[in-house]
Design a protein around this motif. Structure first.
Motif, PDB file in Angstrom:
ATOM      1  N   THR A 121       0.807  -1.225   0.000  1.00  0.00           N
ATOM      2  CA  THR A 121       0.000   0.000   0.000  1.00  0.00           C
ATOM      3  C   THR A 121       0.836   1.268   0.000  1.00  0.00           C
ATOM      4  O   THR A 121       0.318   2.345  -0.312  1.00  0.00           O
ATOM      5  CB  THR A 121      -0.946   0.022   1.217  1.00  0.00           C
ATOM      6  OG1 THR A 121      -0.174  -0.172   2.411  1.00  0.00           O
ATOM      7  CG2 THR A 121      -1.991  -1.082   1.113  1.00  0.00           C
ATOM      8  N   SER A 122       2.114   1.182   0.350  1.00  0.00           N
ATOM      9  CA  SER A 122       2.967   2.370   0.357  1.00  0.00           C
ATOM     10  C   SER A 122       3.624   2.629  -0.996  1.00  0.00           C
ATOM     11  O   SER A 122       4.343   3.616  -1.157  1.00  0.00           O
ATOM     12  CB  SER A 122       4.048   2.244   1.436  1.00  0.00           C
ATOM     13  OG  SER A 122       4.870   1.109   1.193  1.00  0.00           O
ATOM     14  N   ALA A 123       3.379   1.753  -1.974  1.00  0.00           N
ATOM     15  CA  ALA A 123       4.013   1.886  -3.285  1.00  0.00           C
ATOM     16  C   ALA A 123       3.126   2.671  -4.244  1.00  0.00           C
ATOM     17  O   ALA A 123       1.901   2.557  -4.221  1.00  0.00           O
ATOM     18  CB  ALA A 123       4.310   0.502  -3.868  1.00  0.00           C
ATOM     19  N   GLY A 124       3.756   3.442  -5.094  1.00  0.00           N
ATOM     20  CA  GLY A 124       3.017   4.225  -6.081  1.00  0.00           C
ATOM     21  C   GLY A 124       2.197   3.369  -7.019  1.00  0.00           C
ATOM     22  O   GLY A 124       1.100   3.761  -7.440  1.00  0.00           O
ATOM     23  N   VAL A 125       2.693   2.183  -7.356  1.00  0.00           N
ATOM     24  CA  VAL A 125       1.970   1.316  -8.277  1.00  0.00           C
ATOM     25  C   VAL A 125       0.635   0.894  -7.680  1.00  0.00           C
ATOM     26  O   VAL A 125      -0.358   0.724  -8.422  1.00  0.00           O
ATOM     27  CB  VAL A 125       2.831   0.088  -8.660  1.00  0.00           C
ATOM     28  CG1 VAL A 125       3.081  -0.799  -7.445  1.00  0.00           C
ATOM     29  CG2 VAL A 125       2.181  -0.712  -9.774  1.00  0.00           C
ATOM     30  N   TYR A 126       0.580   0.752  -6.369  1.00  0.00           N
ATOM     31  CA  TYR A 126      -0.696   0.411  -5.736  1.00  0.00           C
ATOM     32  C   TYR A 126      -1.685   1.559  -5.852  1.00  0.00           C
ATOM     33  O   TYR A 126      -2.843   1.356  -6.235  1.00  0.00           O
ATOM     34  CB  TYR A 126      -0.498   0.057  -4.264  1.00  0.00           C
ATOM     35  CG  TYR A 126      -1.812  -0.003  -3.513  1.00  0.00           C
ATOM     36  CD1 TYR A 126      -2.712  -1.041  -3.723  1.00  0.00           C
ATOM     37  CD2 TYR A 126      -2.178   1.004  -2.619  1.00  0.00           C
ATOM     38  CE1 TYR A 126      -3.942  -1.079  -3.072  1.00  0.00           C
ATOM     39  CE2 TYR A 126      -3.394   0.968  -1.946  1.00  0.00           C
ATOM     40  CZ  TYR A 126      -4.270  -0.069  -2.181  1.00  0.00           C
ATOM     41  OH  TYR A 126      -5.489  -0.100  -1.547  1.00  0.00           O
ATOM     42  N   LEU A 127      -1.243   2.751  -5.527  1.00  0.00           N
ATOM     43  CA  LEU A 127      -2.142   3.910  -5.590  1.00  0.00           C
ATOM     44  C   LEU A 127      -2.654   4.123  -7.008  1.00  0.00           C
ATOM     45  O   LEU A 127      -3.825   4.460  -7.220  1.00  0.00           O
ATOM     46  CB  LEU A 127      -1.417   5.153  -5.090  1.00  0.00           C
ATOM     47  CG  LEU A 127      -1.012   5.120  -3.605  1.00  0.00           C
ATOM     48  CD1 LEU A 127      -0.203   6.361  -3.260  1.00  0.00           C
ATOM     49  CD2 LEU A 127      -2.241   5.018  -2.716  1.00  0.00           C
ATOM     50  N   ARG A 128      -1.806   3.896  -7.990  1.00  0.00           N
ATOM     51  CA  ARG A 128      -2.222   4.071  -9.389  1.00  0.00           C
ATOM     52  C   ARG A 128      -3.183   2.982  -9.837  1.00  0.00           C
ATOM     53  O   ARG A 128      -3.919   3.159 -10.814  1.00  0.00           O
ATOM     54  CB  ARG A 128      -0.993   4.102 -10.302  1.00  0.00           C
ATOM     55  CG  ARG A 128      -0.121   5.352 -10.130  1.00  0.00           C
ATOM     56  CD  ARG A 128       0.919   5.443 -11.219  1.00  0.00           C
ATOM     57  NE  ARG A 128       1.888   4.360 -11.160  1.00  0.00           N
ATOM     58  CZ  ARG A 128       3.013   4.394 -10.446  1.00  0.00           C
ATOM     59  NH1 ARG A 128       3.295   5.458  -9.697  1.00  0.00           N
ATOM     60  NH2 ARG A 128       3.857   3.371 -10.465  1.00  0.00           N
ATOM     61  N   SER A 129      -3.202   1.862  -9.118  1.00  0.00           N
ATOM     62  CA  SER A 129      -4.094   0.760  -9.502  1.00  0.00           C
ATOM     63  C   SER A 129      -5.530   0.989  -9.048  1.00  0.00           C
ATOM     64  O   SER A 129      -6.440   0.290  -9.509  1.00  0.00           O
ATOM     65  CB  SER A 129      -3.583  -0.562  -8.905  1.00  0.00           C
ATOM     66  OG  SER A 129      -3.806  -0.625  -7.495  1.00  0.00           O
ATOM     67  N   LEU A 130      -5.750   1.946  -8.152  1.00  0.00           N
ATOM     68  CA  LEU A 130      -7.079   2.210  -7.620  1.00  0.00           C
ATOM     69  C   LEU A 130      -7.850   3.171  -8.520  1.00  0.00           C
ATOM     70  O   LEU A 130      -7.290   4.134  -9.047  1.00  0.00           O
ATOM     71  CB  LEU A 130      -6.975   2.821  -6.219  1.00  0.00           C
ATOM     72  CG  LEU A 130      -6.352   1.947  -5.127  1.00  0.00           C
ATOM     73  CD1 LEU A 130      -6.101   2.781  -3.881  1.00  0.00           C
ATOM     74  CD2 LEU A 130      -7.246   0.756  -4.815  1.00  0.00           C
ATOM     75  N   SER A 131      -9.132   2.900  -8.673  1.00  0.00           N
ATOM     76  CA  SER A 131      -9.993   3.831  -9.401  1.00  0.00           C
ATOM     77  C   SER A 131     -10.321   5.027  -8.513  1.00  0.00           C
ATOM     78  O   SER A 131     -10.100   4.999  -7.289  1.00  0.00           O
ATOM     79  CB  SER A 131     -11.283   3.139  -9.823  1.00  0.00           C
ATOM     80  OG  SER A 131     -12.079   2.827  -8.686  1.00  0.00           O
ATOM     81  N   VAL A 204       7.134  -2.284   1.085  1.00  0.00           N
ATOM     82  CA  VAL A 204       6.994  -3.735   1.206  1.00  0.00           C
ATOM     83  C   VAL A 204       7.486  -4.437  -0.059  1.00  0.00           C
ATOM     84  O   VAL A 204       8.037  -5.540   0.005  1.00  0.00           O
ATOM     85  CB  VAL A 204       5.521  -4.095   1.499  1.00  0.00           C
ATOM     86  CG1 VAL A 204       5.357  -5.593   1.630  1.00  0.00           C
ATOM     87  CG2 VAL A 204       5.061  -3.404   2.774  1.00  0.00           C
ATOM     88  N   ASP A 205       7.291  -3.792  -1.211  1.00  0.00           N
ATOM     89  CA  ASP A 205       7.724  -4.406  -2.469  1.00  0.00           C
ATOM     90  C   ASP A 205       9.240  -4.480  -2.587  1.00  0.00           C
ATOM     91  O   ASP A 205       9.758  -5.177  -3.464  1.00  0.00           O
ATOM     92  CB  ASP A 205       7.135  -3.650  -3.668  1.00  0.00           C
ATOM     93  CG  ASP A 205       7.469  -2.165  -3.648  1.00  0.00           C
ATOM     94  OD1 ASP A 205       7.521  -1.579  -2.554  1.00  0.00           O
ATOM     95  OD2 ASP A 205       7.670  -1.582  -4.731  1.00  0.00           O
ATOM     96  N   LYS A 206       9.951  -3.772  -1.710  1.00  0.00           N
ATOM     97  CA  LYS A 206      11.408  -3.853  -1.679  1.00  0.00           C
ATOM     98  C   LYS A 206      11.908  -4.774  -0.563  1.00  0.00           C
ATOM     99  O   LYS A 206      13.107  -4.920  -0.374  1.00  0.00           O
ATOM    100  CB  LYS A 206      12.008  -2.459  -1.465  1.00  0.00           C
ATOM    101  CG  LYS A 206      11.573  -1.403  -2.468  1.00  0.00           C
ATOM    102  CD  LYS A 206      12.071  -1.695  -3.862  1.00  0.00           C
ATOM    103  CE  LYS A 206      11.708  -0.562  -4.817  1.00  0.00           C
ATOM    104  NZ  LYS A 206      12.148  -0.851  -6.211  1.00  0.00           N
ATOM    105  N   LEU A 207      10.962  -5.374   0.159  1.00  0.00           N
ATOM    106  CA  LEU A 207      11.323  -6.180   1.325  1.00  0.00           C
ATOM    107  C   LEU A 207      10.943  -7.645   1.165  1.00  0.00           C
ATOM    108  O   LEU A 207      11.797  -8.529   1.130  1.00  0.00           O
ATOM    109  CB  LEU A 207      10.636  -5.596   2.571  1.00  0.00           C
ATOM    110  CG  LEU A 207      10.776  -6.384   3.875  1.00  0.00           C
ATOM    111  CD1 LEU A 207      12.211  -6.309   4.386  1.00  0.00           C
ATOM    112  CD2 LEU A 207       9.798  -5.842   4.925  1.00  0.00           C
TER     113      LEU A 207
END
Length: 275
Positions: A121-131, A204-207
Motif C-alpha cells: 500500500t505504500s508503493a506508487g503502483v498500488y495507488l495508481r491501480s485504484l480507481s 513492502v515491495d522492496k522487502l
C-alpha cells in the motif's frame, strides 16, 4: 505452556511448544482474540506470542504511539521472547504496517513474514491501480475513523458510536463492547500526521520476496484490494514465497479459519524444514 509477561505496560501472552517463535500482530479494531484459532492450530509445534497494540486494550488508558515507538515495543517483545533466534511475524491490517516496518528495520530478528490482506500500500503502483471511486471509499472510512479519534478525548460517547458504526459497516466480527475510539490513532497518523505520521514507512515491495520469504494471504471478496496485482505477481515468483487468495472479506482468518490456519501451518512447516 502458557506464560504472561508485561513489557512496557503491554500484556504479552506466550503459548505453545516448539523451538521457533511466531509473533502475531493484529490490526483495527481487534485484539489478541483475533488469533485464538490460529494459536490452537500452531501451538503443538510453535511458540505463539501475541499482544494488544498500544491503545487497543480498552481496560487501559488511551495510548497513541508513533511508528518508531511501536517498533521499539515490538523489538523489546521479540528480544524478550526469542533473544537468540529469529522469529516469524504473522500480521494483519495495521499489524502489517507496523510489522513490515519492524522487519525492514530489524531484518536480523525476522526469519520470514506472513502478511494478511495488506500488501504494497505504500508503493506508487498500488495507488495508481485504484480507481477514483475506490480512492474515495478508502478515504471515506479512514477519515471518518480519524475524526472519531480526534473527538474521543472530549466526546467519547460519540466517538465510540462512530467507531462501532464503521466496524459494523465493514463487516468486523469483534463485539461492539470491545471496540473503542482509542483504536483509531493509526488513521489519524495517516490523515492528520498525528504521532509523526506515516511518511517514509518501509516499501513492502522492496522487502518481502527480496530480503526475506513471505506468505501473503488475502480475501478476494472486497470492493477494493490492499495490494497491487504487480506485487502479487512478484511475490508469487519469488523463491520461498507463496500467495493465497480466499473467498473472504478483510478478516480472512475469521471467515475461513480452517483453510487459513492450514495454509499458515503448512507454509511454516515447509519453510522451517528447508531453513
Amino acid at each position: 505452556m502458557n506464560t504472561r509477561l508485561q513489557i512496557d505496560d503491554v500484556d504479552v501472552l506466550v503459548e505453545g511448544e516448539g523451538t521457533h517463535t511466531v509473533v502475531m500482530v493484529h490490526g483495527w479494531p481487534d485484539t489478541i482474540a483475533l488469533w485464538d484459532d490460529t494459536v490452537a492450530a500452531l501451538r503443538d509445534g510453535y511458540r505463539c506470542v501475541r499482544f494488544c497494540l498500544p491503545g487497543y486494550d480498552l481496560s487501559k488508558p488511551p495510548r497513541a504511539m508513533s511508528v518508531a515507538a511501536v517498533n521499539g515495543l515490538i523489538r523489546k517483545i521479540v528480544d524478550t521472547v526469542s533473544p537468540h533466534e529469529q522469529v516469524t511475524l504473522l500480521l494483519h491490517d495495521w499489524g502489517c504496517l507496523f510489522g513490515y516496518e519492524f522487519a525492514a528495520r530489524h531484518a536480523d530478528r525476522v526469519a520470514r513474514v506472513v502478511g494478511v490482506d495488506i500488501g504494497d500500500t505504500s508503493a506508487g503502483v498500488y495507488l495508481r491501480s485504484l480507481s477514483g471511486k475506490q480512492k474515495r471509499m478508502i478515504a471515506g472510512y479512514q477519515i471518518w475513523l480519524a475524526v472519531a479519534w480526534k473527538l474521543g478525548p472530549t466526546l467519547p460517547g460519540l466517538a465510540n458510536r462512530m467507531t462501532r458504526y464503521m466496524a459494523r459497516k465493514m463487516g468486523c466480527r469483534t463485539p461492539p463492547e470491545r471496540i473503542g475510539w482509542q483504536m483509531n490513532y493509526p488513521y489519524a497518523m495517516a490523515w492528520f500526521g498525528e504521532q509523526g505520521g506515516l511518511r517514509g514507512v518501509a516499501r513492502v515491495d522492496k522487502l518481502l520476496g527480496i530480503k526475506m520469504p513471505a506468505l501473503f494471504i488475502y480475501g478476494r471478496r472486497k470492493p477494493f484490494m490492499f495490494h497491487s496485482k504487480n506485487w502479487v505477481a512478484q511475490l508469487t515468483n519469488a523463491p520461498g514465497c507463496e500467495v493465497l487468495a480466499l473467498d473472504t472479506g478483510h478478516w480472512v482468518m475469521c471467515q475461513k479459519p480452517v483453510e487459513f490456519n492450514a495454509c499458515v501451518r503448512a507454509w511454516l512447516d515447509t519453510s522451517l524444514s528447508v531453513a
